[in-house]
Enzyme design. Structure first.
Site, PDB file in Angstrom:
ATOM      1  N   LYS A 235      -0.759  -4.384  -3.164  1.00 14.47           N
ATOM      2  CA  LYS A 235      -2.055  -3.871  -2.686  1.00 14.47           C
ATOM      3  C   LYS A 235      -2.203  -2.436  -3.199  1.00 14.47           C
ATOM      4  CE  LYS A 235      -5.609  -3.050   0.229  1.00 14.47           C
ATOM      5  NZ  LYS A 235      -5.870  -1.620   0.153  1.00 14.47           N
TER       6      LYS A 235
ATOM      7  N   ASP B 135      10.379   5.848  -9.808  1.00 17.49           N
ATOM      8  CA  ASP B 135       9.985   6.568 -11.027  1.00 17.49           C
ATOM      9  C   ASP B 135      10.748   7.875 -11.206  1.00 17.49           C
ATOM     10  OD1 ASP B 135       8.211   4.541 -11.580  1.00 17.49           O
ATOM     11  OD2 ASP B 135       6.483   5.557 -10.695  1.00 17.49           O
TER      12      ASP B 135
ATOM     13  N   SER C 163       0.814  -1.214   0.000  1.00 16.51           N
ATOM     14  CA  SER C 163       0.000   0.000   0.000  1.00 16.51           C
ATOM     15  C   SER C 163       0.852   1.271   0.000  1.00 16.51           C
ATOM     16  CB  SER C 163      -0.966  -0.053   1.185  1.00 16.51           C
ATOM     17  OG  SER C 163      -1.980   0.902   1.062  1.00 16.51           O
TER      18      SER C 163
END
Length: 680
Positions: free
Chosen positions: A501, A487, A476
């Site tokens: 998740k 990224d 999560s």
């Protein structure tokens, strides 16, 4: 006997925080002492069936119409929740029930749930009959000299066409259980007493089930066709969840649930006594509980999970011992005993913490600052009140970074292992400490609307060498942070594939929908949205793939979102507009992978870990076990010898402070990155 007794895989209990109350506290429509009476739905269940099915059908993120196809999936899910291992129903029962499978969607729209009770009542009849027979079977003498075997994995088993065929399955299963206890050096008389207690507990549990229990199982058969995180909670389960979470109770700080006959550790609460031991892990099975250092263990296989919690919970300072089948155990592995001193979970011990590890890397000394973040927490009341230094993951990490900089560390490693998530705001704010500004995560709702959550603070607290350590249980918010760092090319991600998740749930109180205000209706946890990385890639199902993969004992089909049959799929949306850094280039990643591959060849810790993982995986694939005592004793002796060799090797290779192979390798990889970059 997976999921056949307690049906609480969807209910969660914390040892010290109980989220479930025994059915005896529900309004009964059956006397638990009279197993001949049949359960039937109550009037409120008609209302709730329409409400729950309507909300899921029209508002779930997946936007799947509840039709005949989903009705079949729900039917199969309900049967599976009652008799997952095909040990009670006969083939004739299933064939009889199949006439209902296309009509569950139509029935729920008008509030009909009779089918659920009809099937459950048949199950209870079969179950009680089987328990009676098993109590007789365990009194006989088993022949352990025969060349027989038993398939422990019944996922692909067929339904038995007759009681005689099912008797043969049970005879082998009971023989397997009996032999397993014999191998643990228990006497036959002791084994018979233990198994007798187990089956009597099974019987008691099933007799105690009420109309609301059956309704809960049935509604979750519906919800789990949409995704594993949409769940219906009964009024008692919902109320206890709220009550227990608002109190500071004393226990060990572990999240427990039921899987078949076993009470299973789902997660360990940061700051709790179990967390401090570093020896209790997700998927460990609790098979015995003992009070103090001298009292005997109570066998808890087949117990209700709330009853197990009552044994584990106790006053601060007292001792509880757990007998565990470890998550990586094989068929013949010995149970391990863990001693825990009960205590309250202290807020300050749940917070981010730091330490420095000193490494010798290529003949040069490196100081790596490690910030361990067990969860993404936020003191919401203090934040709402406008307090400047409210407790939060980002605020505490900001302070720790500055302290580490004063100690002149060469780089910082963020440790997110076993961090199951928490505050979304904190995931965004934590990312903001390491980037100048920009989007961190995208959230897409069921209508297709996409919202970007951004770091708007231009202050970059730390711009130096950065690594993030993750494992299969990083989930999560942990995936949002590590995905954003990856990224932006801001740091190197090291470890295992994360959990996957990537969905957002909201709690819906059903009381406001029911007409009868004298009765509570419970709650529905509904999946309403999905997380996406700034590149447009979902964190759902696939999780975050590390730049440097360390050895893992877990396979994706065993642990993680991808192991759930109804998990939402991975997908992509349009990328957000962001400016990546050049901290981590493709060339740098290649160099670090090459460096790591060399370490795999020379590092004794990694070689040991790889060897252990290989052996464990081979053993766990071995689902067919011999029922010949001599063969099993030989196999067990071989495995015990390997275990002793591992322990001796560990003692020789490791100093106490350097036992964390993942952390040491994370530090070495970060040190290599610093070396290649000339310290920048």
């Amino acid at each position: 006997m997976k999921k056949a007794i307690i049906f609480l895989s969807l209910l969660v209990i914390i040892a010290g925080f109980v989220f479930y109350t025994p059915p005896s506290q529900f309004g009964h429509n059956i006397d638990p002492r009279d197993s001949s009476k049949k359960l039937k739905p109550e009037k409120i269940h008609t209302q709730k069936a329409r409400i729950v099915s309507g909300i899921i059908n029209f508002h779930h993120y997946r936007q799947m119409k509840f039709n005949d196809s989903l009705s079949v999936v729900m039917f199969n899910s309900y049967i599976k929740s009652l008799d997952n291992s095909k040990l009670y129903f006969l083939k004739s029962d299933i064939e009889e029930f199949k006439k209902y499978r296309y009509y569950l969607d139509d029935d729920l729209q008008v509030g009909k749930v009779d089918v659920a009770y009809k099937i459950f009542n048949r199950f209870r009849t079969r179950f009680l009959s089987r328990i009676k027979k098993n109590l007789q079977t365990i009194q006989k003498d088993f022949d352990f000299t025969k060349d027989e075997s038993y398939e422990t994995n019944r996922d692909n088993a067929e339904w038995s066409s007759s009681k005689a065929m099912l008797d043969k399955v049970w005879d082998k299963m009971l023989k397997h259980q009996f032999l397993g206890l014999r191998l643990s050096k228990k006497k036959d008389t002791e084994i018979r007493k233990l198994l007798k207690r187990r089956f009597e507990n099974y019987k008691k549990n099933v007799i105690q089930y009420t109309a609301e229990d059956v309704f809960q199982i049935y509604m979750n058969a519906l919800s789990e066709t949409y995704d594993p995180h949409t769940n219906y909670f009964s009024p008692i389960s919902s109320d206890n969840f709220k009550i227990r979470m608002s109190k500071s109770l004393e226990g060990i700080g572990a999240v427990l649930s039921t899987e078949g006959d076993y009470t299973v550790i789902r997660s360990v609460r940061p700051g709790g006594p179990a967390f401090k031991t570093k020896a209790l892990h997700p998927n460990d099975k609790v098979i015995g509980v003992a009070q103090g250092d001298k009292k005997e263990f109570i066998d808890v296989v087949g117990w209700r999970v709330d009853e197990v919690v009552q044994l584990i919970r106790g006053p601060k300072g007292s001792i509880v011992r757990l007998k565990l089948l470890k998550h990586d155990a094989t068929t013949d592995s010995e149970p391990q005993v863990l001693r825990i001193v009960r205590d309250k979970i202290k807020l300050e011990e749940q917070k981010a913490s730091k330490k420095i590890i000193k490494l010798d890397h290529n003949g040069k000394a490196f100081k790596i600052g490690v910030i361990h973040i067990p969860s993404f927490y936020l003191d919401f009341d203090a934040y709402q009140a406008g307090q400047k230094d409210y407790a939060s993951t980002s605020n505490d990490t900001r302070r720790l970074i500055k302290e580490l900089q004063k100690e002149k560390v060469d780089g910082i490693l963020i440790d997110l292992r076993y961090n199951g998530g928490g505050s979304l705001k904190e995931a965004v704010d934590l990312t903001g400490l390491f980037i100048k500004e920009g989007p961190v995560v995208q959230v897409r709702d069921s209508r297709g609307k996409i919202e970007e959550l951004k770091d708007k603070n231009k202050e970059q607290v730390y711009a130096g060498p950065l690594g993030v350590l993750v494992n299969r249980y990083s989930a999560s918010a942990s995936e949002i942070f590590s995905g954003a760092i990856q990224d932006y090319n801001r740091g190197i991600i090291i470890g295992e594939q994360t959990y996957g998740k990537g969905t957002v749930q909201n709690v819906i109180n059903l009381d406001r929908f029911v007409q009868d205000k004298t009765k509570k209706a419970g709650q529905l946890n509904l999946t309403l949205a999905k997380y996406y990385r700034i590149t447009g890639s979902s964190t759902q199902n696939q999780g975050v793939t590390p730049d440097i993969k360390l050895p893992s004992v877990y396979l994706s089909n065993e642990v993680g979102e991808s192991s759930q049959p109804s998990a939402l799929p991975w997908d992509e949306i349009k990328s957000a507009s962001f400016a990546a850094t050049n901290h981590i280039t493709p060339k740098m990643k290649d160099k670090l992978r090459q460096y790591y591959q060399q370490r795999l060849k020379t590092d004794e810790d990694l070689q040991r870990l790889l060897s252990d993982i290989k052996e464990i995986r081979v053993e766990r694939k071995r689902t067919v076990v011999s029922l010949n005592e001599k063969i099993r004793l030989t196999k067990k002796a071989e495995w015990d010898k390997k275990e002793q060799e591992r322990k001796a090797r560990d003692k020789k290779l490791h100093k106490k402070e350097n036992r964390d192979v993942f952390l040491q390798n994370g530090g070495q990889i970060l040190s290599e990155m610093i070396r290649v970059n000339g310290g920048q």
